[in-house]
Design an enzyme around this catalytic site. Structure first.
Site, short mmCIF file in Angstrom:
data_model
loop_
_atom_site.label_atom_id
_atom_site.label_comp_id
_atom_site.label_asym_id
_atom_site.label_seq_id
_atom_site.Cartn_x
_atom_site.Cartn_y
_atom_site.Cartn_z
N HIS A 160 0.97 -1.37 -0.02
CA HIS A 160 -0.04 -0.02 -0.16
C HIS A 160 0.90 1.04 0.01
O HIS A 160 1.92 1.09 0.48
CB HIS A 160 -0.67 0.06 1.25
CG HIS A 160 -2.08 -1.13 1.00
ND1 HIS A 160 -2.73 -1.15 0.02
CD2 HIS A 160 -2.37 -1.92 2.11
CE1 HIS A 160 -3.50 -2.20 0.12
NE2 HIS A 160 -3.47 -2.45 1.59
N LYS A 565 -13.61 3.82 8.51
CA LYS A 565 -14.05 4.86 7.54
C LYS A 565 -15.66 4.64 7.66
O LYS A 565 -16.18 5.77 7.36
CB LYS A 565 -13.64 4.50 6.25
CG LYS A 565 -13.89 5.76 5.18
CD LYS A 565 -13.04 5.86 4.06
CE LYS A 565 -13.32 4.55 3.22
NZ LYS A 565 -14.46 4.73 2.36
#
Length: 899
Positions: A160, A565
């Site tokens: 990532h 999130k």
């Protein structure tokens, strides 16, 4: 004017000296800072050093003086710079962070080495050996030993995009680290000291002159090779040293001359080259190449190690007679490689063990070059030969040779095989559904033939992935690949679809690859639905058959970032705990050996923070001696880049994994979860309502993109994977969790790591009860301590300036109020006057960096305002974009855990 060296010392001087640094670290920071100052003065840019010093002094004054005037003075200096000078200053502060991070790491290594030499009673208690002793006190030696032998720590490296610095920068910093070690070992005032200082100065000059930004995004293959550097430099040799340390502690003086108690407990996984969820650049071809690169690295390592160990075994047949099995092995090896055997026998007369290992090294080389006549077919064949040598040495009384360097080699083969990393594939469940719908439609059209060449490009690529897995398993062994992770698993059908696709890929007449299909539960709703989905899939014929083949072993992955999130960090943490408890209970009821795979990112908003404390806070039976997690971006290099730090990290996490199954730990966590269930329910509801008031407000997503550098981060060549799923951010669902966290971090708000906790605690209201819960409820303690670190790296004044970039005073006020509320509660619960006062080492590190991060944040704000002022339809000024990207890289280096 003072001399260059004296003045340069001020680059790190007065403020840092007040942070109670250990004397050796302070000396390193002063040395590196003074040399950086010298490089800046010699750079040829007139006045650069003086401008850096002006801004440094101003930001320190603003950090220690809370008045608005002090902060405005620092901001005014930034506005005075020309764009060229702002660029240079941003680079200078970024170089400083690379150096101070290095000094801090070097100090950690010093401390670890000093601690390693102490008597056992003073040694660290959070080690595997110490955990074993404590566990044995509770469950008895026999049970503790069985659990030690079943222990498994399985980090999975991911690519990532959070490692903001170039590999060239990392390499330069690593060279400086080696020179600091040489400086430590040199005599003061001697020639070696002068040489080390001169070379450090040369390397800092290289660091300054190296372009800090990548010209283009790395390809997935570049990312594979970057991770391979960690194996080559650290993990290949560090992991067997961890095993050795544990065995030394458990066996005492007998260690090294008899068979070890420890069995290899580390397995390394990788998504690099296998994770295609949202990354169109990871293709089936890339997956095959990633496996080949990893195999090449480990086989070269095993070849070199075998040859080195073999050359050292100059044991005469008279003193160390070979066993019959060893003689038989020699005849087999000689028959297969006659010329080499004759040459080796001539150079090693009367040294049978040496001769065997040198021939084994040639067979490993043949495995790497794919010479079918000599190559080993599997790692087990190699292990069998090595154990024949080991048994012969032990039978001849050469125990120290049998269980010394040769044992390390055996551990390396057992840990890494011929594949090095266990490559895992990940794909989104919707992609599978889309492709299967197409294939089923084509089947109907042509009566079951699958449509052949009529398949879409997407369908062919998805099917080719399964063929690649089969290829990797055939070439490098079944452990090399076979775990297939389904992102956004929402039903049992999502898992069954993988088996259907595998059959499509190979056709009706061939065997599909061996697959362990792993559900990934990411959203709040998916976490709650997980037990029901698992109960259904366990009855699916192919899934059930694979369960039986593996002794009813099952992996389940939990996503930390998307759930956070989705509902905010507080509700996500509570939901993750509840999901683990329910999944673990289901697994026990059904006789399944469960491994929970934790998708923890580097930053706190993505489940980051100390892994060992998080492990010890998990529900009963959710660990059971097995811990698997993702390690990504800057975290990989921070935890595994230095051998001493890597060994310590592995030892700590493995110790917590072993200790988590101690009855006292499980009882504590179970009792706390029950006792504070009402507190948890109140916190969950209140935090979600507060989070939704922010993120579900009309226009939130574009506002978020305005008050953070989220859009601009997409321009930084961090990783191969796109930052978002669409072309623009119209809703929170468009955005990936990584840039969501990264953007809030860059804005010095860190909202993803703490938002909602203050409201949650306020809703409970009873401070005495919450203080008691903080002391006795490990989950809450871990959550609060992580939030303390997240808030300590935030900054109110910087955050307010970012929030002012938007035109939503209501949302900005909501963020500021929640930040103040959360900070107040965290300070009260931890019983200290400021954040991180109860964690002095971490607090010192944050304080040492914060004023310098402020300088870069002010430079970033300047660039961001200029870019936002660009008239619509015009291209942004490239020099402003560059300044912003330089500041992003610098802030990432200063804060250390970014995304």
């Amino acid at each position: 004017m003072s001399s260059p060296t004296t003045e340069a010392i001020d680059l790190v001087g007065r403020f840092d000296a007040g942070q109670e640094l250990p004397e050796q670290m302070r000396a390193d920071v002063r040395l590196l800072g003074s040399l950086l100052g010298q490089v800046l003065r010699e750079s040829g840019s007139a006045g650069l050093y003086e401008d850096v010093e002006r801004l440094r002094t101003a930001t320190i004054q603003a950090y220690t003086d809370p008045s608005p005037e002090a902060f405005e003075r620092a901001a005014a200096i930034v506005e005075e710079f020309s764009i060229e000078r702002a660029d240079e200053v941003a680079r200078a502060f970024t170089c400083y962070f690379h150096l101070v991070n290095l000094a801090e790491e070097h100090q950690r290594v010093r401390v670890l080495r000093e601690r390693d030499g102490r008597p056992e009673k003073d040694a660290a208690t959070d080690s595997v050996a110490a955990a074993f002793v404590r566990l044995a006190e509770e469950v008895g030696d026999e049970t503790a030993l069985a659990r030690l032998k079943a222990l498994r720590f399985h980090p999975v490296f991911t690519a990532h995009p959070t490692e903001a610095r170039r590999r060239a920068i990392s390499t330069s910093v690593r060279r400086i680290a080696g020179l600091l070690g040489e400086l430590d070992a040199s005599l003061r005032g001697g020639a070696d000291e002068r040489r080390a200082r001169r070379r450090i100065l040369e390397e800092i000059d290289t660091l300054w002159r190296t372009a800090p930004l990548r010209a283009e995004k790395p390809s997935p293959t570049d990312e594979v090779r970057a991770v391979m550097a960690v194996f080559d430099d650290t993990l290949y040799t560090a992991v067997p040293h961890v095993y050795r340390r544990v065995d030394d502690a458990l066996q005492g003086v007998a260690a090294g001359r008899r068979a070890p108690i420890v069995t290899p407990f580390v397995r390394i996984g990788s998504w690099v080259g296998g994770d295609r969820d949202g990354n169109p650049f990871v293709t089936a071809k890339v997956t095959r190449k990633a496996a080949a690169i990893a195999s090449e690295h480990v086989l070269r390592g095993l070849e070199r190690t075998t040859e080195r160990v073999g050359r050292g075994l100059t044991l005469d047949a008279e003193t160390t007679p070979p066993s019959d099995a060893l003689v038989a092995l020699w005849h087999r090896l000689r028959a297969a490689d006659e010329d080499a055997a004759a040459d080796i026998a001539k150079r090693s007369p009367g040294e049978p063990h040496r001769r065997i290992l040198l021939l084994i090294a040639r067979r490993i080389a043949a495995t790497r070059t794919r010479n079918a006549d000599l190559a080993y077919r599997t790692p087990d064949e190699l292990l069998a030969d090595l154990r024949t040598v080991q048994d012969s040495l032990a039978a001849a009384g050469a125990g120290r040779h049998a269980f010394g360097g040769l044992q390390h080699l055996i551990w390396q083969v057992e840990t890494y095989g011929f594949h090095l990393t266990e490559l895992e594939v990940r794909q989104h469940s919707q992609v599978h559904r889309t492709v299967l719908a197409e294939l089923d439609e084509l089947d109907e059209l042509d009566g079951g033939g699958g449509g052949g060449g009529q398949r879409s490009e997407l369908a062919e690529e998805v099917l080719d992935v399964f063929r690649s897995i089969a290829f990797v398993q055939e070439r490098f062994g079944p452990r090399a690949a076979g775990r297939y992770i389904v992102s956004f698993t929402q039903s049992a059908e999502d898992l069954a679809n993988v088996h259907r696709l595998a059959r499509y890929a190979v056709g009706p007449d061939a065997q599909p690859p061996v697959l362990d299909v792993i559900p990934l539960f990411e959203t709040f709703a998916d976490l709650r639905a997980a037990p029901g989905i698992l109960a259904e899939i366990a009855r699916h014929p192919e899934f059930a058959a694979r369960l039986e083949e593996t002794g009813r072993r099952l992996e389940v992955m939990l996503g930390y970032s998307d759930s956070s999130k989705d509902v905010g960090p507080v509700a996500a943490n509570l939901a993750l705990y509840e999901a683990q408890a329910e999944i673990s209970a289901w697994a026990r009821e059904n006789g399944i050996e469960l491994t929970l795979f934790h998708g923890r990112g580097g930053a706190l908003g993505r489940g980051g923070g100390p892994a060992n404390s998080a492990i010890l806070a998990q529900p009963p039976h959710s660990v059971d001696g097995r811990f698997k997690l993702t390690e990504q971006g800057e975290v990989i290099f921070a935890r595994y880049g230095d051998p001493a730090i890597a060994m310590r990290h592995i030892d700590q996490v493995a110790a917590a994994t072993l200790l988590a199954s101690a009855p006292s730990v499980e009882r504590r966590n179970e009792d706390a979860a029950s006792r504070y269930a009402d507190v948890a329910r109140t916190m969950d509801a209140a935090s979600r309502d507060r989070f939704f008031a922010l993120v579900k407000a009309e226009g939130f997503a574009p506002w978020f993109a305005t008050v953070t550098p989220m859009e601009e981060i997409g321009l930084l060549a961090l990783g191969s994977r796109p930052a978002r799923r669409g072309l623009s951010v119209e809703s929170l669902e468009d955005l990936r969790a990584i840039p969501w966290v990264f953007a809030w971090t860059q804005a010095r708000i860190n909202l993803a790591g703490w938002f909602g906790l203050g409201t949650a605690l306020e809703a409970v209201g009873d401070e005495d009860l919450l203080r008691e819960a903080y002391e006795q409820w490990p989950l809450l303690r871990t959550m609060v301590d992580n939030v303390a670190m997240s808030l300590a790296k935030a900054d109110d004044r910087i955050a307010s300036r970012y929030l002012a970039l938007g035109d939503r005073d209501d949302l900005a006020r909501l963020v500021r109020e929640e930040m103040a509320l959360t900070r107040g509660w965290v300070i009260r619960l931890t019983g200290s006057g400021e954040l991180l006062a109860n964690r002095p080492v971490l607090g010192r590190a944050v304080k040492m960096r914060s004023p310098y991060v402020d300088a870069l944040s002010l430079l970033q704000l300047r660039a961001l305002r200029a870019l936002r002022a660009t008239p619509e339809g015009e291209k942004p000024a490239p020099e402003q974009q560059r300044l912003l990207l330089l500041s992003v890289s610098g802030v990432a280096a200063g804060l250390q855990n970014t995304g």
